[in-house]
Structure formats: structure tokens, C-alpha cells
Scaffold this motif. Structure first.
Motif, PDB file in Angstrom:
ATOM      1  N   THR A   1      -8.505   0.345   3.135  1.00 55.75           N
ATOM      2  CA  THR A   1      -7.925   0.390   1.891  1.00 55.75           C
ATOM      3  C   THR A   1      -8.866   0.940   0.572  1.00 55.75           C
ATOM      4  O   THR A   1     -10.124   0.756   1.017  1.00 55.75           O
ATOM      5  CB  THR A   1      -7.500  -1.193   1.454  1.00 55.75           C
ATOM      6  OG1 THR A   1      -8.629  -2.034   1.353  1.00 55.75           O
ATOM      7  CG2 THR A   1      -6.637  -1.661   2.479  1.00 55.75           C
ATOM      8  N   ARG A   2      -8.236   1.574  -0.320  1.00 53.61           N
ATOM      9  CA  ARG A   2      -9.360   2.260  -1.286  1.00 53.61           C
ATOM     10  C   ARG A   2      -9.099   1.317  -2.930  1.00 53.61           C
ATOM     11  O   ARG A   2      -8.178   0.990  -2.839  1.00 53.61           O
ATOM     12  CB  ARG A   2      -8.816   3.515  -1.459  1.00 53.61           C
ATOM     13  CG  ARG A   2      -9.047   4.494  -0.428  1.00 53.61           C
ATOM     14  CD  ARG A   2     -10.560   4.773  -0.023  1.00 53.61           C
ATOM     15  NE  ARG A   2     -10.635   5.500   1.163  1.00 53.61           N
ATOM     16  CZ  ARG A   2     -11.830   6.201   1.438  1.00 53.61           C
ATOM     17  NH1 ARG A   2     -12.957   5.867   0.909  1.00 53.61           N
ATOM     18  NH2 ARG A   2     -11.833   7.227   2.240  1.00 53.61           N
ATOM     19  N   ILE A   3     -10.194   1.425  -3.204  1.00 51.27           N
ATOM     20  CA  ILE A   3     -10.203   0.829  -4.745  1.00 51.27           C
ATOM     21  C   ILE A   3     -10.146   2.345  -5.699  1.00 51.27           C
ATOM     22  O   ILE A   3      -9.587   2.081  -6.735  1.00 51.27           O
ATOM     23  CB  ILE A   3     -11.650   0.087  -4.978  1.00 51.27           C
ATOM     24  CG1 ILE A   3     -11.634  -1.155  -4.150  1.00 51.27           C
ATOM     25  CG2 ILE A   3     -11.798  -0.071  -6.515  1.00 51.27           C
ATOM     26  CD1 ILE A   3     -12.977  -1.820  -4.016  1.00 51.27           C
ATOM     27  N   ARG A   4     -10.761   3.134  -5.229  1.00 48.13           N
ATOM     28  CA  ARG A   4     -11.075   4.676  -5.997  1.00 48.13           C
ATOM     29  C   ARG A   4     -11.455   5.622  -5.124  1.00 48.13           C
ATOM     30  O   ARG A   4     -12.255   5.649  -3.998  1.00 48.13           O
ATOM     31  CB  ARG A   4     -12.428   4.223  -6.921  1.00 48.13           C
ATOM     32  CG  ARG A   4     -12.246   5.541  -7.987  1.00 48.13           C
ATOM     33  CD  ARG A   4     -13.383   5.222  -9.114  1.00 48.13           C
ATOM     34  NE  ARG A   4     -13.434   6.169 -10.202  1.00 48.13           N
ATOM     35  CZ  ARG A   4     -12.643   6.605 -11.095  1.00 48.13           C
ATOM     36  NH1 ARG A   4     -11.751   5.693 -11.277  1.00 48.13           N
ATOM     37  NH2 ARG A   4     -12.627   7.493 -11.759  1.00 48.13           N
TER      38      ARG A   4
ATOM     39  N   GLY B   1     -13.899   1.740  -0.810  1.00 48.47           N
ATOM     40  CA  GLY B   1     -12.977   0.965  -0.388  1.00 48.47           C
ATOM     41  C   GLY B   1     -13.565  -0.066   0.481  1.00 48.47           C
ATOM     42  O   GLY B   1     -14.670  -0.723   0.810  1.00 48.47           O
TER      43      GLY B   1
ATOM     44  N   GLY C   1      -2.970   6.834   4.710  1.00 46.06           N
ATOM     45  CA  GLY C   1      -3.232   6.696   3.318  1.00 46.06           C
ATOM     46  C   GLY C   1      -4.705   6.341   2.965  1.00 46.06           C
ATOM     47  O   GLY C   1      -5.090   6.158   1.898  1.00 46.06           O
TER      48      GLY C   1
ATOM     49  N   VAL D   1      -5.944   8.253  -0.321  1.00 43.17           N
ATOM     50  CA  VAL D   1      -5.094   8.340  -1.519  1.00 43.17           C
ATOM     51  C   VAL D   1      -5.669   7.417  -2.385  1.00 43.17           C
ATOM     52  O   VAL D   1      -6.394   6.260  -2.251  1.00 43.17           O
ATOM     53  CB  VAL D   1      -3.769   7.414  -1.035  1.00 43.17           C
ATOM     54  CG1 VAL D   1      -2.892   7.385  -2.372  1.00 43.17           C
ATOM     55  CG2 VAL D   1      -2.896   8.039  -0.264  1.00 43.17           C
ATOM     56  N   ASP D   2      -5.895   8.084  -3.783  1.00 41.05           N
ATOM     57  CA  ASP D   2      -6.353   7.503  -4.800  1.00 41.05           C
ATOM     58  C   ASP D   2      -5.390   6.339  -5.429  1.00 41.05           C
ATOM     59  O   ASP D   2      -4.465   6.860  -5.892  1.00 41.05           O
ATOM     60  CB  ASP D   2      -6.868   8.387  -5.996  1.00 41.05           C
ATOM     61  CG  ASP D   2      -7.501   7.851  -7.291  1.00 41.05           C
ATOM     62  OD1 ASP D   2      -7.833   6.626  -7.258  1.00 41.05           O
ATOM     63  OD2 ASP D   2      -7.377   8.783  -8.296  1.00 41.05           O
ATOM     64  N   PRO D   3      -5.653   5.082  -5.196  1.00 39.03           N
ATOM     65  CA  PRO D   3      -4.807   4.103  -6.034  1.00 39.03           C
ATOM     66  C   PRO D   3      -4.528   4.396  -7.379  1.00 39.03           C
ATOM     67  O   PRO D   3      -3.592   4.020  -8.006  1.00 39.03           O
ATOM     68  CB  PRO D   3      -5.473   2.936  -5.550  1.00 39.03           C
ATOM     69  CG  PRO D   3      -6.935   3.389  -5.295  1.00 39.03           C
ATOM     70  CD  PRO D   3      -6.928   4.322  -4.926  1.00 39.03           C
ATOM     71  N   GLN D   4      -5.447   4.855  -8.232  1.00 36.44           N
ATOM     72  CA  GLN D   4      -5.087   5.136  -9.596  1.00 36.44           C
ATOM     73  C   GLN D   4      -4.216   6.071  -9.742  1.00 36.44           C
ATOM     74  O   GLN D   4      -3.301   6.119 -10.643  1.00 36.44           O
ATOM     75  CB  GLN D   4      -6.541   5.577 -10.449  1.00 36.44           C
ATOM     76  CG  GLN D   4      -7.633   4.514  -9.937  1.00 36.44           C
ATOM     77  CD  GLN D   4      -7.291   3.115 -10.517  1.00 36.44           C
ATOM     78  OE1 GLN D   4      -6.908   3.003 -11.543  1.00 36.44           O
ATOM     79  NE2 GLN D   4      -7.613   2.144  -9.856  1.00 36.44           N
TER      80      GLN D   4
ATOM     81  N   ASP E   1      -2.864  11.739  -2.707  1.00 40.17           N
ATOM     82  CA  ASP E   1      -3.280  11.822  -1.377  1.00 40.17           C
ATOM     83  C   ASP E   1      -4.120  13.135  -1.265  1.00 40.17           C
ATOM     84  O   ASP E   1      -3.434  14.119  -1.045  1.00 40.17           O
ATOM     85  CB  ASP E   1      -2.146  11.576  -0.126  1.00 40.17           C
ATOM     86  CG  ASP E   1      -2.847  11.420   1.117  1.00 40.17           C
ATOM     87  OD1 ASP E   1      -4.050  11.491   1.377  1.00 40.17           O
ATOM     88  OD2 ASP E   1      -2.119  11.134   2.077  1.00 40.17           O
TER      89      ASP E   1
ATOM     90  N   GLY F   1      -2.341   7.859  -7.375  1.00 42.31           N
ATOM     91  CA  GLY F   1      -1.413   8.060  -6.139  1.00 42.31           C
ATOM     92  C   GLY F   1      -1.571   9.357  -5.315  1.00 42.31           C
ATOM     93  O   GLY F   1      -0.888   9.815  -4.390  1.00 42.31           O
TER      94      GLY F   1
END
Length: 153
Positions: A146-149, A125, A46, A49-52, A56, A54
Motif C-alpha cells: 500500500t502507498r502513502i505517496r 508505503g 496498484g 499508484v500515487d494515492p494523491q 498509476d 490516482g
């Protein structure tokens, strides 16, 4: 552990992380392996993956690398990617004489070959890591991104 020893350990970990990112960006397997624990577990699942949204953007990266000997220097170049990592603030906690944890804010940019779905990915991230002190110095034992953006162009 004295305060001086604690600060020396933190600086050694910072240096190891800087060598890791430089080795990744230069495709220098020996340099990266020099800062990985023999039994490392690097969890890249992951990581793009853009958390905004989803989405990948790089599913080929979804793997856990177990053991220093599994590191390959051509991981990015094999996919036609040039990477540039910039590490920012670090929060490093020495948890024992031979153990530590850390969280690093970072930005990475990946530049893709012509004809790819996009030409650039910029991610923001954190690396969440643990470290172990071996005879040859502090090594990265575990890592998880982990990603923020994530932005693509």
C-alpha cells in the motif's frame, strides 16, 4: 512458544525480508526464491499508484505472482529499471508456531533508463505480509503493497 523463541522467530523474519529486498535490488533470483514460500502470493496490483493523484506510474507491475517458481530475476531490468529498497520499522506478530504477520514501512526508489517518461520514482508505503515457517526457515507467504505517496521526476 517462549519469549526467547518468539524473539528468535521475529529476527529470522526480519532477516528473510532483508534478503528479499537485497535480492530484488540485485536481480538475484536464487536469493529472492530462498525466502519465498513455495505457495506464495505476492500482490503487486496498484503498487505504483500515487494515492494523491490516482496516477498509476507503472501499470506493468499490476499482477499477482503466485508461486515461488514464477519469480523472475529480470523483472525490473527488463523494464530498464534499477531499484533500491529500504525497509524501516517492522511490526511482526507471531500468530502460531509456524505462522506470523507483519507490516513494514519502506521507501523504494526506481531509476529508469534514458528516454523513459520519467527518470526516477520514489515511493513511500507499507508491505503487509504473512509468513510461514518451513523446514528451511521462515518464508514470505503473502505480500501486498500500500502507498502513502509516490513521487516521480
Amino acid at each position: 512458544m517462549t519469549e526467547s523463541e518468539r524473539l528468535t522467530a521475529i529476527e529470522a523474519i526480519r532477516q528473510a525480508k532483508a534478503r528479499y529486498w537485497r535480492g530484488v535490488d540485485l536481480g538475484d533470483r536464487d536469493l529472492v526464491c530462498s525466502v519465498l514460500a513455495e505457495d506464495c502470493a505476492l500482490d503487486f496490483r496498484g503498487c505504483c499508484v500515487d494515492p494523491q493523484s490516482g496516477v498509476d506510474h507503472l501499470p506493468a507491475m499490476n499482477q499477482i505472482l503466485r508461486g515461488r517458481e514464477k519469480w523472475t530475476s529480470d523483472g525490473m531490468s527488463r523494464l530498464g529499471i534499477v531499484s533500491v529498497h529500504q525497509g524501516h520499522q517492522s511490526e511482526i506478530e507471531i500468530t502460531g508456531a509456524h505462522s506470523a504477520t507483519g507490516i513494514w514501512a519502506f521507501t523504494d526508489r526506481m531509476f529508469f533508463a534514458a528516454g523513459s517518461e520519467f527518470t526516477r520514482l520514489t515511493g513511500y508505503g507499507h508491505y503487509h505480509e504473512s509468513y510461514v515457517r518451513e523446514a528451511s526457515g521462515w518464508k514470505i507467504r503473502t505480500a501486498r503493497i500500500t502507498r502513502i505517496r509516490v513521487e516521480v521526476a
